[in-house]
Structure formats: C-alpha cells, structure tokens
Design a protein around this motif. Sequence first.
Motif, short mmCIF file in Angstrom:
data_model
loop_
_atom_site.label_atom_id
_atom_site.label_comp_id
_atom_site.label_asym_id
_atom_site.label_seq_id
_atom_site.Cartn_x
_atom_site.Cartn_y
_atom_site.Cartn_z
N VAL A 83 -0.60 -9.48 -6.52
CA VAL A 83 0.55 -8.84 -7.15
C VAL A 83 1.85 -9.39 -6.58
N LYS A 84 1.87 -9.63 -5.28
CA LYS A 84 3.08 -10.15 -4.65
C LYS A 84 3.40 -11.54 -5.18
N GLN A 85 2.35 -12.36 -5.33
CA GLN A 85 2.57 -13.69 -5.88
C GLN A 85 3.12 -13.60 -7.30
N ALA A 86 2.54 -12.69 -8.08
CA ALA A 86 3.00 -12.53 -9.46
C ALA A 86 4.45 -12.05 -9.51
N LEU A 87 4.81 -11.16 -8.58
CA LEU A 87 6.18 -10.65 -8.55
C LEU A 87 7.15 -11.76 -8.15
N ARG A 88 6.70 -12.62 -7.23
CA ARG A 88 7.56 -13.74 -6.84
C ARG A 88 7.82 -14.63 -8.05
N ARG A 89 6.76 -14.89 -8.79
CA ARG A 89 6.92 -15.75 -9.96
C ARG A 89 7.83 -15.10 -11.00
N ALA A 90 7.76 -13.77 -11.09
CA ALA A 90 8.59 -13.06 -12.07
C ALA A 90 9.99 -12.78 -11.54
N ARG A 91 10.27 -13.28 -10.35
CA ARG A 91 11.57 -13.10 -9.68
C ARG A 91 11.96 -11.64 -9.51
N ALA A 92 10.99 -10.81 -9.23
CA ALA A 92 11.29 -9.44 -8.83
C ALA A 92 11.04 -9.39 -7.33
N LEU A 93 12.11 -9.65 -6.56
CA LEU A 93 11.89 -9.92 -5.14
C LEU A 93 12.11 -8.72 -4.23
N ILE A 94 12.78 -7.70 -4.74
CA ILE A 94 12.96 -6.53 -3.89
C ILE A 94 11.76 -5.62 -4.09
N ILE A 95 10.98 -5.46 -3.05
CA ILE A 95 9.82 -4.58 -3.20
C ILE A 95 9.89 -3.47 -2.16
N ASN A 96 9.20 -2.42 -2.44
CA ASN A 96 9.17 -1.28 -1.54
C ASN A 96 7.72 -0.84 -1.38
N TYR A 97 7.23 -0.97 -0.16
CA TYR A 97 5.87 -0.49 0.09
C TYR A 97 5.94 1.03 0.25
N SER A 98 5.41 1.73 -0.69
CA SER A 98 5.50 3.18 -0.64
C SER A 98 4.68 3.72 0.54
N ALA A 99 5.28 4.62 1.29
CA ALA A 99 4.59 5.17 2.46
C ALA A 99 5.11 6.56 2.75
N ARG A 100 4.25 7.35 3.38
CA ARG A 100 4.69 8.67 3.80
C ARG A 100 5.31 8.58 5.18
N LYS A 101 6.18 9.52 5.47
CA LYS A 101 6.80 9.55 6.79
C LYS A 101 5.77 9.98 7.82
N GLU A 102 5.69 9.18 8.88
CA GLU A 102 4.79 9.53 9.98
C GLU A 102 5.64 9.95 11.16
N TYR A 103 5.29 11.09 11.72
CA TYR A 103 6.02 11.53 12.90
C TYR A 103 5.18 11.24 14.11
N ARG A 104 5.71 10.41 15.00
CA ARG A 104 4.95 10.01 16.17
C ARG A 104 5.56 10.66 17.40
N GLU A 105 4.69 11.10 18.29
CA GLU A 105 5.21 11.68 19.53
C GLU A 105 5.85 10.59 20.35
N LYS A 106 6.94 10.95 21.01
CA LYS A 106 7.66 9.95 21.81
C LYS A 106 6.76 9.36 22.88
N GLY A 107 5.93 10.18 23.48
CA GLY A 107 5.10 9.73 24.59
C GLY A 107 4.11 8.65 24.19
N ARG A 108 3.64 8.74 22.92
CA ARG A 108 2.63 7.79 22.50
C ARG A 108 3.23 6.45 22.13
N GLN A 109 4.54 6.44 21.96
CA GLN A 109 5.18 5.21 21.54
C GLN A 109 5.35 4.30 22.75
N ARG A 110 4.64 3.21 22.72
CA ARG A 110 4.73 2.35 23.89
C ARG A 110 5.76 1.26 23.67
#
Lengths: 166, 209
Positions: free
Chosen positions: A139-166
Amino acid sequence: MSKFRKKEGKGLQKINTSSLPDIVFMLLFFFMVATTMRETEVQVRVKVPEATEVKKLEKKSLVSYIYIGRPVAHVERMYGTEPLIQLNDKLISDEGIPYESIQDYVLFEREKLPESDKSKMTMSLRIDENIPMGKVDDVKQALRRARALIINYSARKEYREKGRQR
Amino acid sequence: MARETPEVNGGSLADIAFLLLIFFLVTTTMDIDTGITRLLPPEPEKDQETEVKVNKRNVLVVLLNRSDRLMVGGYEMDRLDLKAKTIEFFTNPLNNEDLPEMVETEIQFPPGSSAMLPSDGIWRGKVSKGVISLQNDRSTTYGKYLQVQNELVAAVNELRNNFCNLHFDMDYEELNTSNTIEGEIHDGIRKIYKMNISESDPKNIGGRN
C-alpha cells in the motif's frame, strides 16, 4: 379514626414527566455534538496498535482512510481469511500490489478537496496490529506512486509509566 | 376577553426526542482519530540512480526481522532501549568516531525570543548528519513495526522538546505554528533535529517468505 383512613381507589401518584423531553433533548444534543457520522461500514477487523507519540488528526476533511485487516465474519464467506484492503466501502481482493485501485481512490478523494488543500491530503492508514508488513508495504508503494505522501499510521494513545521508560 | 389558545399536547415529545436520540446513537461514532504522521519519500524518477553514497558512520540500521526481533547497528536490542540509542546516535555527545558527523550550522531564530541566544537570534551549534535506515521484512507484524517507528519518533521529539524547554522555556508540542514567531521557532528546531528516518524499499530479509 377517619382522619388516617387510607385514600382508596386512587392508585399511585403520577410522576410528573413534563421535563422528560428536555432531558432527552439535552442528551440528544450532547451526542450530536460529541460524535461524528459513521461514513463507511468497516468490513475488516481493525485493532490499531498502541503508541505514545500519537497526535490528533486536525482537519477531518483532509483525511481519507485506508483499512487493512482480516475480514469480519459475514465477509469471510466471500473473501476468505486473508488480510484485505478496504477503500471507502470497496474491498480490494486482487492479487499483487493494488496500484490501480489505490491510484483511482487517491485521485477520487483528491478531487473532492478544494485546490488549496490538495497538497495537504492525508491518508490515514487504519491497520490491524497483527497484519504482516508485506501488505502494508504494498500500500505504501502504491501511495508513493499516486503521490499521496502524507500518511498517518492510526494508533491509540498508550500511557507508559515513567519508570518503565528507559 | 381574549380567547385562550388550546394547549398542544406535549406528551409525545419525549418519544420523538428518544427516537432522534437513538438514531444518532446508532449512526455516529465517537472515536477521535489519533496516530503518527509520517512523510513517504516521493517515487524516484525512472532514470534516477537510487543509490546514494552515505558515509557508514552516518547510518544506523534498524532492522526488524520476520520473527519481530529487533537489530540495531548490528546488535540485537530490546525495543525499550531503542529510544536512548537513537538519542545518542543523533547527538553524538562524546564525539565518537563511530557515531555520525556533526556539522557546524547557523540557524536563525526570531531575535530576542530567547535569553539563551545572542541578540541577533542566530543559533550556532552542531547538527547531526545521521540517518536512520529502517528496514523490515514482509512478514514483520505491523504492530511491532509501528512500535519501532514510535520509539524513533519519540527520540526525535524528546530532543526537540529538550531544546525548546532550554531555550524558549516552553514545550515543543505547545508551539503554535499559526503564530509567526512560534512558527519560526518550530521550523528552526526542526532544522536542528531532523526526522531523518529512511525506509528502504521493501524486500525480503532472511530467506523464504
């Protein structure tokens, strides 16, 4: 003691319901403001992954959606269980890289935007987290060919504890 | 004596409202769209050579193989360590020979916008030439791929945010790009810490598919 005799035959006191419409209208307005119209019926199962760096998509009018996932139960009978790509209401089942369908879709969606916004068109990829990247790369290759270059990977917000963030 | 207008029966108003309410409940959704926005590279011209020679020290290869294991710069790595590694790669704090070259650069910020900058608003410092090359297999799961993307974006966002906090005493996220001065700050910081993540054309890494 007639003073305390129960009133008979009158039944329960009626509850005053004259404010019920007001309450319901209030609920109605809340839902009208807080929700958006469901434009397409999603025929693939999509559970988007979680990520910490997500941002809200600002202008809904600039966004077109591409769904990739395994088909839901009633579609499964026709298309099998392999991952499918959905553009608006249309499922793409052809083998190989779907260059043409995506190109048509991008052109169609771009045509709907005013001239000044055409370069800002964003493709939102709503992809199930268990889909192999091969389909996504196509799909990404097809989008490049169609010159639709701004994409957004849809994702949910993840809340991470500060301590686990290394 | 004015004639009284007969009262309208409002008893069914609640029913009508309920009907409308249920209609909206069914036909609308509440989800807010969130996600990670990225730019795809434009499709190369037919006659254009796609091979670009880059110094080896300037490239960090991030590889996700078909069993979702992560290899960074030749070593296997846990996903949660990737952010720190990326920050080290883009800043090269010890001027390490193996980490990217840093180029002396001048970047113009709006004069007087920061006490940390000279009065003409020009920032002088080093900007990394590093590029991250993100590669994946066709069998990598999308969820893992996005997690890796997320760590890379998080690293760059943290660098930008730290710079913004230090020099302008505000969060990078809070910069309002429709405001001219803040927009210039925003663009300036983007030039210092570039989101240099290149995705190679898809290929099969490691055998059968």
